[in-house]
Design a protein around this motif. Structure first.
Motif, short mmCIF file in Angstrom:
data_model
loop_
_atom_site.label_atom_id
_atom_site.label_comp_id
_atom_site.label_asym_id
_atom_site.label_seq_id
_atom_site.Cartn_x
_atom_site.Cartn_y
_atom_site.Cartn_z
N VAL A 11 21.51 45.19 70.94
CA VAL A 11 21.75 45.86 72.21
C VAL A 11 21.20 44.99 73.33
O VAL A 11 20.15 44.38 73.21
CB VAL A 11 21.11 47.24 72.23
CG1 VAL A 11 21.12 47.81 73.63
CG2 VAL A 11 21.87 48.15 71.31
N ARG A 47 21.95 53.89 69.60
CA ARG A 47 20.58 54.20 70.03
C ARG A 47 19.81 52.96 70.43
O ARG A 47 18.64 53.04 70.79
CB ARG A 47 19.81 54.91 68.91
CG ARG A 47 20.32 56.30 68.63
CD ARG A 47 19.35 57.05 67.72
NE ARG A 47 19.94 58.26 67.21
CZ ARG A 47 20.01 59.41 67.89
NH1 ARG A 47 19.51 59.49 69.09
NH2 ARG A 47 20.57 60.46 67.34
N GLY A 48 20.43 51.80 70.37
CA GLY A 48 19.73 50.57 70.75
C GLY A 48 19.44 49.71 69.54
O GLY A 48 18.30 49.56 69.13
N SER A 52 27.76 61.41 71.93
CA SER A 52 26.45 62.03 71.73
C SER A 52 26.55 63.16 70.70
O SER A 52 25.62 63.35 69.91
CB SER A 52 25.84 62.50 73.05
OG SER A 52 26.70 63.36 73.72
N ARG A 62 36.20 60.18 81.00
CA ARG A 62 35.12 59.27 80.61
C ARG A 62 33.84 60.03 80.20
O ARG A 62 33.15 59.63 79.27
CB ARG A 62 34.79 58.27 81.72
CG ARG A 62 35.89 57.24 81.97
CD ARG A 62 35.35 56.02 82.73
NE ARG A 62 36.42 55.16 83.20
CZ ARG A 62 36.98 54.18 82.46
NH1 ARG A 62 36.59 53.97 81.22
NH2 ARG A 62 37.94 53.43 82.96
N SER A 63 33.53 61.09 80.91
CA SER A 63 32.30 61.81 80.56
C SER A 63 32.50 62.59 79.25
O SER A 63 31.56 62.74 78.47
CB SER A 63 31.82 62.71 81.71
OG SER A 63 32.76 63.72 81.98
N SER A 108 31.82 60.21 76.46
CA SER A 108 30.38 60.10 76.24
C SER A 108 29.84 61.33 75.50
O SER A 108 28.95 61.23 74.65
CB SER A 108 29.70 59.88 77.60
OG SER A 108 28.52 60.60 77.70
N LEU A 109 30.41 62.50 75.81
CA LEU A 109 30.01 63.72 75.11
C LEU A 109 30.36 63.64 73.62
O LEU A 109 29.57 64.06 72.75
CB LEU A 109 30.71 64.93 75.74
CG LEU A 109 30.30 66.30 75.20
CD1 LEU A 109 28.97 66.74 75.80
CD2 LEU A 109 31.37 67.35 75.51
N ASN A 123 27.61 44.82 74.17
CA ASN A 123 27.97 45.75 75.24
C ASN A 123 29.47 45.70 75.53
O ASN A 123 30.09 46.74 75.75
CB ASN A 123 27.18 45.42 76.51
CG ASN A 123 25.74 45.87 76.41
OD1 ASN A 123 25.38 46.66 75.52
ND2 ASN A 123 24.90 45.38 77.30
#
Lengths: 229, 229
Positions: B116, B111-112, B162, B154-155, B158-159, B122
């Protein structure tokens, strides 16, 4: 102002001009690579004058990000009319318009741009995600979402972000295909959750019943059985 | 060492101890909230001595993140045996084990967190994503992925991120359900892409043919038709 003398801009007007100039530059190159000198030059003013309106590059970047965030959130607003799949597809087109217009700035921001970690930047990103989430719930007609629905909607929003980022990296897939794909993905992720949970199942059936036979949701459902053969 | 006198640790041993202590603290509270004083105290040494081994909190944080990244990437390694759905489910269980063990640190990072925007941070996040991507392609038996397959994999990664982050925020859904859900999501996103593209369709059919009737992929396929009624 037709005096032939270039009129002086007011403070707010000048700030808005600088934000516009910065956004235009960030839409072509990563914000990291754009200097205050360039912004000053593109705006036709001196570098010290830029600092008069914005104390540093970060504050100008944050102001530009605020305008871009408001712009993107506004594109999520869609009339509550017609089938859900078609509404979502129109929003996806406007989302890709935005991503297309702001490519380098969007990539830099989402991959860890100059102001990542700044609480202002994180709050703006979160506010856009929240705007998307609120819009989707309102179109689904849900006011008190169960945890599984919140998960599907929020994780799909993250999927849309990563799909757009991967698209920007080379643009190897036509964006129109990805706009449809994301609408289908939403239906598919909802269906997966519905397969495990009765409440999500009921929501899924309600959505499906309102979809026309030629809508994007129905077209996906029609094509899937062929994959199993 | 049974001399009764506490032996002095070597430099590398002390560094590894401090990394372990920091990771343990970051697994219970956000790294932002953990001070060098606390880390020193938990390690049983003085604050100046911590700075002797790590010049600042950021360097200790980055070293801790490096160990956690290596740990997570190692959990992606799965024997190339048996059905794909079952392999992916085992990896998802180990992924949620990791997320469970490192909750606050994982959330803060994604979340940062404190570092970050640091290029080291990174690069570590990207290296873990890349490790996941490479593992999935190797299990699919694909060496030169078409753009649509790269996008799906790749997506989906990311899923998964999250989904884990949303799970950590309240843990309102049993993690075992989400482990299965992510395996299903992978099949669903592949199916959506396959519905638009012949090459993805061929890949999808090859995967489906190798799945047993009681595997997670087949169980999803069996449940979906009921949703349409």
């Amino acid at each position: 102002m037709t005096t032939g003398v270039r009129r002086r801009m007011g403070v707010e007007e000048r700030r808005q001009q600088l934000i516009g100039v910065a956004l235009e530059l960030f839409s072509r190159r990563s914000p990291d690579e754009v200097s205050i000198d360039e912004i000053a030059s593109a705006a036709g003013i001196s570098r010290p004058l830029v600092y008069h309106y914005f104390p540093g590059k970060l504050s100008l970047y944050e102001a530009a990000l605020k305008r871009a965030s408001d712009d993107l959130a506004a594109r999520f607003v869609e009339p509550h009319e017609g089938p859900l799949g078609a509404r979502l597809l129109r929003v996806m087109r406007r989302f890709f318009d935005f991503v297309d217009e702001h490519g380098p700035g969007f990539s830099a921001l989402m991959r860890g741009g100059p102001a990542v970690g700044s609480s202002t930047t994180n709050a703006l990103i979160d506010s856009v995600r929240q705007a998307a989430y609120v819009q989707i719930l309102s179109h689904l007609g849900v006011t008190d979402p169960p945890a599984r629905l919140e998960l599907v909607v929020r994780s799909w929003i993250s999927l849309a972000e990563s799909t757009a980022l991967i698209w920007l990296d080379g643009r190897r897939i036509p964006r129109a295909e990805l706009e449809v794909q994301l609408v289908h993905d939403f239906a598919a992720l909802t269906a997966v959750s519905a397969a495990q949970d009765a409440e999500m199942g009921a929501l899924m059936r309600r959505i499906a019943q309102e979809e026309p036979a030629d809508g994007p949701f129905a077209r996906l459902a029609g094509r899937l059985p062929a994959l199993a053969t």
